[in-house]
Design an enzyme around this catalytic site. Sequence first.
Site, PDB file in Angstrom:
ATOM      1  N   ALA A  51       7.871 -16.415  -3.453  1.00  0.00           N
ATOM      2  CA  ALA A  51       7.836 -17.561  -2.546  1.00  0.00           C
ATOM      3  C   ALA A  51       6.585 -17.270  -1.625  1.00  0.00           C
ATOM      4  CB  ALA A  51       8.942 -17.908  -1.848  1.00  0.00           C
ATOM      5  N   SER A  52       5.966 -15.981  -1.791  1.00  0.00           N
ATOM      6  CA  SER A  52       5.330 -15.757  -0.724  1.00  0.00           C
ATOM      7  C   SER A  52       3.330 -16.070  -1.132  1.00  0.00           C
ATOM      8  CB  SER A  52       5.154 -14.143  -0.571  1.00  0.00           C
ATOM      9  OG  SER A  52       4.018 -13.529  -0.048  1.00  0.00           O
ATOM     10  N   PRO A  53       2.873 -16.910  -0.407  1.00  0.00           N
ATOM     11  CA  PRO A  53       1.706 -17.133  -0.734  1.00  0.00           C
ATOM     12  C   PRO A  53       0.360 -16.186  -0.751  1.00  0.00           C
ATOM     13  CG  PRO A  53       2.487 -18.854   0.924  1.00  0.00           C
ATOM     14  CD  PRO A  53       3.288 -17.765   0.860  1.00  0.00           C
TER      15      PRO A  53
END
Length: 204
Positions: free
Chosen positions: A13-15
């Site tokens: 979920a981490s850009p």
Amino acid sequence: MASGTLDFYYEFASPYSYLAAARITALAELADVQVAWKPFLLGPIFAGQGYTTSPFNTYPLKGAHMWRDLDRLAVLARLPPVTRPDPFPANGLLAARLAVYLNDACRPSFTRAVFYAEFAQGRDISDRETLRQILAGLGHFYGDVIAEAEQQEIKDRLRHQTEEAKHRGIFGAPSFVTADRELFWGNDRLEMALDHARSLARVG
């Protein structure tokens, strides 16, 4: 001279994990550092910090800056423009289980493909069909892989890896841990982490 080692903890979920995953292989080769790719879940860690969602959602100004920052960094990394997934943060649980299940040789390419689908193409990585297509594109028999990734042993391995990250003091993603347990947080600390890992190998 022995190669250095680096543990790369990332969350789907981490850009900023997306950027790190796109950059780390080439940089690690130049630094002569062997990377262990370690997917984990930020949700339980954030819950312990009192967050119920991403801090980038909790603080709208911070979130707006983050998306603009990603646009600039994507240009520098020669990546396509960043597409914000909807919803954000995406549910990367099954993707993380698949990454844990795949062997060390397959995990990096799968990880990069998932991140690309999510942040370059705006696809829903919680959708099994998206993951099936990614696996098929990499030459995997996706039905068997997904079934194996949902076995209790793989769920336990992902849970253990998340607990390991928490035990190591990790509070966000991406994070990098060197052989002497030094923690580096953030895509912008990747080069520093690799330099430190290389320096330890020289001393050894």
